[in-house]
Design a protein around this motif. Structure first.
Motif, mmCIF file in Angstrom:
data_model
loop_
_atom_site.group_PDB
_atom_site.id
_atom_site.type_symbol
_atom_site.label_atom_id
_atom_site.label_comp_id
_atom_site.label_asym_id
_atom_site.label_seq_id
_atom_site.Cartn_x
_atom_site.Cartn_y
_atom_site.Cartn_z
ATOM 1 N N TRP A 321 0.552 -1.360 0.265
ATOM 2 C CA TRP A 321 -0.257 0.524 -0.208
ATOM 3 C C TRP A 321 0.715 0.949 0.313
ATOM 4 C CZ3 TRP A 321 -3.606 -2.452 -1.519
ATOM 5 C CH2 TRP A 321 -4.122 -3.296 -0.776
ATOM 6 N N GLU A 322 1.768 0.932 0.700
ATOM 7 C CA GLU A 322 2.571 2.452 0.631
ATOM 8 C C GLU A 322 3.516 3.098 -0.460
ATOM 9 O OE1 GLU A 322 5.543 1.226 4.328
ATOM 10 O OE2 GLU A 322 2.951 1.212 6.316
ATOM 11 N N THR A 323 4.647 1.422 -1.551
ATOM 12 C CA THR A 323 4.677 1.914 -2.063
ATOM 13 C C THR A 323 3.963 2.307 -3.609
ATOM 14 O OG1 THR A 323 6.119 -0.247 -1.398
ATOM 15 C CG2 THR A 323 6.239 0.979 -3.568
ATOM 16 N N VAL A 324 2.698 1.373 -3.161
ATOM 17 C CA VAL A 324 1.987 1.995 -4.451
ATOM 18 C C VAL A 324 1.289 3.553 -4.285
ATOM 19 C CG1 VAL A 324 -0.617 1.107 -3.660
ATOM 20 C CG2 VAL A 324 -0.344 1.589 -6.540
ATOM 21 N N ASP A 325 0.990 3.997 -3.365
ATOM 22 C CA ASP A 325 0.654 5.183 -2.943
ATOM 23 C C ASP A 325 1.378 6.766 -3.588
ATOM 24 O OD1 ASP A 325 -1.683 4.710 -2.072
ATOM 25 O OD2 ASP A 325 -1.694 4.986 0.212
ATOM 26 N N ALA A 326 3.325 5.548 -2.650
ATOM 27 C CA ALA A 326 3.943 7.247 -2.814
ATOM 28 C C ALA A 326 3.829 6.977 -4.662
ATOM 29 C CB ALA A 326 5.681 6.208 -2.221
ATOM 30 N N VAL A 327 4.578 5.715 -5.175
ATOM 31 C CA VAL A 327 4.591 5.836 -6.811
ATOM 32 C C VAL A 327 3.517 6.707 -7.492
ATOM 33 C CG1 VAL A 327 5.771 4.561 -8.127
ATOM 34 C CG2 VAL A 327 6.141 4.042 -6.152
ATOM 35 N N GLY A 328 2.285 6.025 -6.936
ATOM 36 C CA GLY A 328 1.294 6.856 -7.821
ATOM 37 C C GLY A 328 1.246 8.142 -7.525
ATOM 38 N N GLU A 329 0.910 8.474 -6.090
ATOM 39 C CA GLU A 329 1.282 10.492 -6.342
ATOM 40 C C GLU A 329 2.388 11.107 -7.471
ATOM 41 O OE1 GLU A 329 1.978 11.411 -2.513
ATOM 42 O OE2 GLU A 329 0.640 13.161 -2.542
ATOM 43 N N ALA A 330 3.805 10.533 -6.839
ATOM 44 C CA ALA A 330 5.139 11.072 -7.599
ATOM 45 C C ALA A 330 5.538 10.795 -8.910
ATOM 46 C CB ALA A 330 6.007 10.114 -7.130
ATOM 47 N N THR A 331 4.079 10.019 -9.591
ATOM 48 C CA THR A 331 4.023 9.734 -10.966
ATOM 49 C C THR A 331 2.639 11.590 -11.190
ATOM 50 O OG1 THR A 331 4.004 8.214 -11.130
ATOM 51 C CG2 THR A 331 2.946 8.695 -12.908
ATOM 52 N N ILE A 332 2.145 11.303 -10.967
ATOM 53 C CA ILE A 332 1.186 12.806 -10.894
ATOM 54 C C ILE A 332 2.103 13.350 -10.197
ATOM 55 C CG2 ILE A 332 -1.047 13.816 -10.349
ATOM 56 C CD1 ILE A 332 -1.940 10.772 -9.161
ATOM 57 N N VAL A 333 2.555 14.271 -9.397
ATOM 58 C CA VAL A 333 3.462 15.556 -9.719
ATOM 59 C C VAL A 333 4.005 15.891 -10.729
ATOM 60 C CG1 VAL A 333 5.461 16.266 -7.853
ATOM 61 C CG2 VAL A 333 2.939 15.687 -7.017
ATOM 62 N N ALA A 334 5.466 14.091 -11.008
ATOM 63 C CA ALA A 334 6.300 14.746 -12.204
ATOM 64 C C ALA A 334 5.319 14.999 -13.774
ATOM 65 C CB ALA A 334 6.478 13.170 -12.429
ATOM 66 N N ALA A 335 3.914 14.599 -13.302
ATOM 67 C CA ALA A 335 3.128 14.713 -15.241
ATOM 68 C C ALA A 335 3.018 16.148 -14.680
ATOM 69 C CB ALA A 335 2.054 14.076 -14.964
ATOM 70 N N GLY A 336 2.765 16.407 -13.542
ATOM 71 C CA GLY A 336 2.076 18.148 -13.201
ATOM 72 C C GLY A 336 3.476 18.941 -13.431
ATOM 73 N N ALA A 337 5.123 18.963 -13.023
ATOM 74 C CA ALA A 337 5.980 19.028 -13.213
ATOM 75 C C ALA A 337 6.360 19.818 -14.716
ATOM 76 C CB ALA A 337 6.659 19.155 -12.228
ATOM 77 N N VAL A 338 6.068 18.177 -15.192
ATOM 78 C CA VAL A 338 6.491 18.613 -16.798
ATOM 79 C C VAL A 338 6.034 19.202 -17.905
ATOM 80 C CG1 VAL A 338 6.980 16.660 -18.506
ATOM 81 C CG2 VAL A 338 8.238 15.863 -16.631
ATOM 82 N N ALA A 339 4.396 19.168 -17.401
ATOM 83 C CA ALA A 339 3.866 19.541 -17.868
ATOM 84 C C ALA A 339 3.911 21.069 -18.272
ATOM 85 C CB ALA A 339 1.934 19.042 -18.262
ATOM 86 N N THR A 340 4.104 21.828 -16.912
ATOM 87 C CA THR A 340 4.119 23.670 -16.495
ATOM 88 C C THR A 340 5.266 24.073 -16.371
ATOM 89 O OG1 THR A 340 4.247 22.869 -14.430
ATOM 90 C CG2 THR A 340 2.094 22.978 -15.035
ATOM 91 N N ALA A 341 6.012 23.185 -16.720
ATOM 92 C CA ALA A 341 7.945 23.941 -16.451
ATOM 93 C C ALA A 341 8.319 24.447 -18.252
ATOM 94 C CB ALA A 341 8.779 22.362 -16.710
ATOM 95 N N ASP A 342 8.912 25.308 -17.941
ATOM 96 C CA ASP A 342 8.704 26.410 -19.191
ATOM 97 C C ASP A 342 10.360 26.222 -19.326
ATOM 98 O OD1 ASP A 342 8.116 28.348 -20.768
ATOM 99 O OD2 ASP A 342 9.211 30.271 -18.740
ATOM 100 N N TRP A 343 10.852 25.940 -20.838
ATOM 101 C CA TRP A 343 11.824 25.400 -21.238
ATOM 102 C C TRP A 343 12.432 27.276 -21.493
ATOM 103 C CZ3 TRP A 343 14.659 21.101 -20.811
ATOM 104 C CH2 TRP A 343 12.613 20.251 -20.369
#
Ligand code: ARG
Length: 451
Positions: A321-343
């Protein structure tokens, strides 16, 4: 109902909370209600319990679900607590619910039922991340940037090529999770404690009611195996490792001014007024450690367990449970950070050729004109020491080869090879950074994502 509340022997004592899994079991409360329902329906359909009492139990389960977690009676675990609540509502007849099963097959079924949802969510997050990476790639097919090995400037690439390198890695993480999902989605119910049951149960029917693809046949295996947890956390750990590299790249790129992380994904310093730190990406990077810890916690808990059920398994589950929660959340955050980053295209263009990153292209050019590649490599290495421009190359040519550069290759071709954008455009081999090659990868990745 006094008389039917069981396990008086285990009602207290100093080890009570140590023995209990009730708080971790909140996670499988809804799963347990679903599993109870399916089991009761099957029991009634098979004539093992009467349909009237089955109806009463199902009604009680509805009430228990509505009253939700908080209202559950005490119990060693959620299975016992729900059963006690059913008996409180239905009376002694409610005790028929636990016919032809054990908490051992019950809990294994609940974990699989809940984990399916969690894995599907993690899968969705990988798709969102891939979409975010593809969007960056689409927007930056022509944005040259430095590519590194050993974190040293190596060869120019484009932001699109970089983004697709992670999109393709994450696509394999998607595959691994899907593959694990297929083995999570099998039903242990009906295995009872581990040795099957004397009742004429329909294991396929109950599996079907719960949406499982198939039944885990051997009852000992079904009740006691947790390899599905190990492989799911391992797949999540692989994903977290991919994410950590992506996050690390962005942290480095942010420190060099190549990219600016959106405010939503950054933090300030409590003392240094000028700071903007890519904190969320550093935390994404760290989640790889949590996930590796989950895999290792599970593997060491499961190692050497004898057949069949042992309650060590109770302490194995939370790692998943801890792994699926942590990795799921990290994936969502990574997607958001990638989508909003300014190159920062200007900085990237300026830095793309830094450190004589076009050197390989110049050596390739000389080799294409007939020089052995090793000789060309040596000559360009000499030029790299002395200025890394046309004049330096010409001087190196005279020194190493005894003739002017012009006698080997057109000056215009050398100038083109020295230009980072031209250098990128010339590397159009399959999967290379040249815009046409990247466009082809983009198309293929769209198909992969749709699939
Ligand atoms: N709560 C237990 C678990 O999570 C299931 C109960 C089985 N207990 C037992 N003593 N056999 O695995």
């Amino acid at each position: 109902t006094e008389g039917v509340v069981r396990r008086d022997r285990f009602s207290g004592g100093p080890a009570r909370s140590f023995l209990s899994s009730l708080s971790a079991d909140r996670r499988i409360f809804a799963a347990d209600v679903a599993v109870d329902r399916a089991h009761v329906v099957m029991l009634a359909e098979c004539g093992i319990i009467g349909s009237e009492v089955a109806g009463e139990i199902l009604e009680a389960l509805d009430g228990i679900e509505d009253a939700s977690h908080g209202a559950l009676p005490e119990g060693e675990d959620v299975h016992e607590a729900i059963e006690t609540a059913v008996i409180e509502r239905v009376g002694e007849e409610g005790g028929r619910m636990h016919t032809a099963r054990s908490r051992n097959d019950e809990v294994a079924t609940c974990i699989r039922y809940r984990l399916r949802e969690d894995v599907l969510e993690a899968l969705e997050a990988t798709l969102d991340l891939r979409e975010a990476l593809r969007t960056v790639a689409r927007e930056h097919v022509g944005t040259t940037m430095p590519g590194y090995t050993h974190l040293q400037p190596a060869q120019p690439i484009t932001v699109a090529h970089w983004a697709l390198s992670y999109e393709q890695a994450v696509s394999r993480d998607t595959e691994r999770l899907l593959d694990a999902y297929g083995r999570v989605n099998r039903s242990p119910l009906g295995a009872a404690a581990f040795a099957g049951t004397t009742f004429d149960v329909d294991r396929e029917r109950v599996a079907d009611l719960l949406g499982f693809d198939s039944v885990l046949e051997n009852s000992m295996d079904a009740a006691s195996s947790r390899d599905f947890l190990l492989e799911t956390t391992a797949a999540l750990s692989a994903l977290a490792t991919t994410l950590s590299g992506l996050a690390e790249d962005l942290v480095v790129f942010a420190s060099r001014g190549f990219v600016e992380v959106d405010d939503d994904y950054a933090s300030t310093s409590s003392i240094m007024p000028q700071k903007k730190n890519p904190d969320s990406l550093e935390l994404v990077r760290a989640v790889a450690g949590d996930a590796a810890g989950g895999v290792s916690g599970l593997a060491t808990t499961l190692k050497g367990l004898p057949r069949a059920y042992n309650i060590d398994l109770q302490r194995a589950t939370p790692h998943a449970w801890e792994t699926v929660d942590a990795v799921g959340e990290a994936t969502i955050v990574a997607a958001g950070a990638v989508a909003t980053a300014d190159w920062n295209e200007d900085v990237l263009a300026r830095e793309a050729g830094a450190g004589f990153s076009t050197a390989t292209g110049v050596a390739d050019l000389l080799a294409a004109e007939g020089l052995p590649f090793r000789t060309a490599h040596e000559m360009v290495a000499v030029a790299a020491e002395n200025g890394a421009d046309y004049a330096a190359l010409d001087a190196a040519s005279r020194e190493v080869l005894g003739e002017s550069l012009e006698s080997y290759v057109e000056p215009a071709a050398v100038e083109a090879a020295l230009d980072p954008a031209e250098s990128v455009a010339s590397r159009d081999s399959l999967g290379g950074p040249a815009p046409q090659a990247v466009e082809a990868s983009l198309e293929a990745s769209a198909e992969g994502l749709a699939a």
